[in-house]
Design an enzyme around this catalytic site. Structure first.
Site, PDB file in Angstrom:
ATOM      1  N   LYS A 181     -17.364 -10.156 -64.682  1.00  0.00           N
ATOM      2  CA  LYS A 181     -18.518  -9.693 -65.463  1.00  0.00           C
ATOM      3  C   LYS A 181     -18.401 -10.111 -66.942  1.00  0.00           C
ATOM      4  O   LYS A 181     -19.403 -10.296 -67.614  1.00  0.00           O
ATOM      5  CB  LYS A 181     -18.645  -8.173 -65.397  1.00  0.00           C
ATOM      6  CG  LYS A 181     -18.678  -7.565 -63.998  1.00  0.00           C
ATOM      7  CD  LYS A 181     -19.987  -7.805 -63.273  1.00  0.00           C
ATOM      8  CE  LYS A 181     -20.207  -6.925 -62.064  1.00  0.00           C
ATOM      9  NZ  LYS A 181     -19.297  -7.123 -60.934  1.00  0.00           N
ATOM     10  N   ASP A 182     -17.164 -10.256 -67.427  1.00  0.00           N
ATOM     11  CA  ASP A 182     -16.974 -10.635 -68.836  1.00  0.00           C
ATOM     12  C   ASP A 182     -17.582 -12.004 -69.149  1.00  0.00           C
ATOM     13  O   ASP A 182     -18.016 -12.246 -70.273  1.00  0.00           O
ATOM     14  CB  ASP A 182     -15.478 -10.713 -69.166  1.00  0.00           C
ATOM     15  CG  ASP A 182     -14.821  -9.343 -69.261  1.00  0.00           C
ATOM     16  OD1 ASP A 182     -15.482  -8.390 -69.706  1.00  0.00           O
ATOM     17  OD2 ASP A 182     -13.633  -9.239 -68.898  1.00  0.00           O
TER      18      ASP A 182
END
Ligand SMILES: *Cc1c(COP(=O)(O)O)cnc(C)c1O
Length: 462
Positions: A111-112
């Site tokens: 997700k980063d």
């Protein structure tokens, strides 16, 4: 590039409005009006280039009239804090099998890769418009921590993340409760993930609150999250196969955002073969490929919580293409889904789906066995989500095509599952080794809309 809604009756918007809006007003999701393609020469020119450079060229056709120098600077900043200079390195597992490590960002999950960039994009657009927003979101763990990390300290956004009290891993919780900046807050709700999601939805439907707070969303249906994920399909396909040789991908799948990014990369012209949907017991997509029916069942809890979903919201974007981009047809299918808990693909749609995607359902004992065996055979520790991906990769690999499994989380994010499978402890990477010692700021609130809205009103950093 303009963006249209998958349901065909919301106004067409530009990139910046698609970024800020999240969901379209007719309930659909924004998709580009058409898929831009890169020429053979343009793709060849990206071979061997750093991640950031490829990112700029992949994003360029999608971002409208955004200033390219500003975008380049944002990309540079977004990935400067990653724990690996390649950002998303490829590691060989065995003959023909590779792992794409997407867990070198600040919160140890893929997700980063999108969220870090989105933090900068929001700030850029809000600065330009001289506006502020309040982002609210519900999380079962990874999205919330990535959002808080990406927005901490940003001047134009407050972020409130609702998570189910006592139901996320300690690493996930600490990543949300240890940042000290006033503009980011995690709220532990006395309820489950569905309660958190229902509260967020209710806030968006409370128009007075919505307008007063200027609510924004960064959940997985935000188009820019998908867009930012296209980049690592591009870099990995170029690194392994170059311009012509197709690569297959196995993707641990929940909301269908990550694997849909692979589909976009393919549409743009990158050499991508099969996209393998890897699911756990929550296998709605695997069943759809097999039967042509997309049918909602209950959710079961597994050791891969980020894939424990009832429906895959980004699948609507693919349906739009399967339905020849007829918004009316999509709207009617989604209507069926809402009223009958299922929808049917036509034979033609199912065939098209199976031309682009394959799938595998991996039961939990096989996931555990995969973690154990990979550790015994090559000394590498996989997180359970990545293990689902690898097990699916092995099931669907073709002898003449390299296969890449997306490693979506670092094993230290799910240490209990790894310990149960292997008996081994998985230490946090050096750069965040003190996470267990940092002070936490825990706010527990009841599952009550009025109380949570009052808290957000009061705590906003404005
Ligand atoms: C979010 C997540 C997934 C699922 O990704 P989707 O884009 O929702 O399909 C898989 N693994 C991990 C570790 C995640 O955090």
């Amino acid at each position: 590039m303009n963006y249209v809604s998958t349901r065909g009756s919301a106004p067409v918007v530009g990139f910046e409005d698609a970024l800020l809006a999240g969901l379209a007003r007719d309930g659909g999701l924004y998709v580009p009006e058409s898929w831009p393609t890169l020429s053979r020469e343009q793709i060849a020119a990206l071979e061997g280039q750093p991640y950031q450079k490829v990112a700029l060229e992949v994003l360029r056709p999608f971002v409208g009239d955004m200033d390219m120098a500003a975008l380049e600077a944002m990309i540079e900043k977004a990935y400067s804090g990653f724990g690996h200079t390649a950002v998303a390195p490829l590691v060989q597992m065995e003959s023909g099998q590779w792992l794409l490590e997407l867990f070198h960002g600040p919160t140890l999950a893929f997700k980063d890769l999108a969220m870090q960039l989105i933090g900068h994009l929001f700030e850029h657009v809000l600065d330009k418009r001289d506006e502020r927003i309040t982002i609210v979101g519900a999380t079962s763990g990874d999205t919330g921590s990535a959002a808080i990390e990406a927005f901490r300290g940003r001047a134009r956004a407050d972020v409130f993340i609702l998570y189910p009290h006592g139901r996320i891993s300690e690493v996930q919780r600490r990543q949300m409760t240890t940042p000290t900046e006033a503009n980011v807050r995690a709220i532990a709700v006395e309820g489950d993930f569905d309660d958190c999601q229902a509260l967020v939805k209710a806030m968006f439907n409370d128009f007075e609150f919505r307008d007063e707070m200027r609510l924004g969303a960064i959940n997985s249906i935000n188009w820019t999250r998908v867009l930012a994920q296209v980049v690592y399909y591009a870099t990995s396909s170029l690194a392994l196969g170059g311009v012509d040789r197709k690569i297959d991908y196995a993707v641990p799948t929940g909301n269908f955002g990550d694997i849909f990014a692979g589909y976009v990369a393919k549409r743009m012209g990158f050499a991508i073969g099969n996209l393998v949907i890897a699911t756990n017991e929550n296998d709605i997509l695997h069943r759809t490929l097999e039967t042509g029916r997309y049918e909602i069942e209950g959710v079961s809890q597994t050791i891969t919580p980020s894939m424990d979903i009832q429906i895959s919201s980004n699948f609507e974007r693919l349906i739009f293409d399967l339905a020849d981009r007829e918004g009316v047809a999509v709207a009617s299918m989604m209507d069926d889904l809402k009223t009958k808990k299922s929808m049917a693909l036509s034979q033609g749609q199912q065939d098209k789906l199976r031309d682009e995607f394959a799938s595998a359902r991996i039961p939990q004992d096989e996931t555990i066995e995969t973690i154990r065996r990979v550790r015994a055979e090559i000394g590498m520790t996989l997180d359970p989500h990545s293990a689902v991906g690898l097990a699916a990769a092995r099931q669907t690999a073709r002898s003449d095509t390299p296969m890449v499994t997306l490693a979506t989380a670092h094993p230290a994010k799910f240490p209990d599952a790894v310990r149960d499978a292997t008996g081994a402890e998985t230490p946090l990477p050096e750069r965040m080794a003190d996470l267990y010692e940092r002070d936490e700021r825990i706010t527990v609130l009841p599952n009550d809309l009025a109380i949570i809205e009052a808290y957000i009103r009061k705590e906003r950093a404005v």
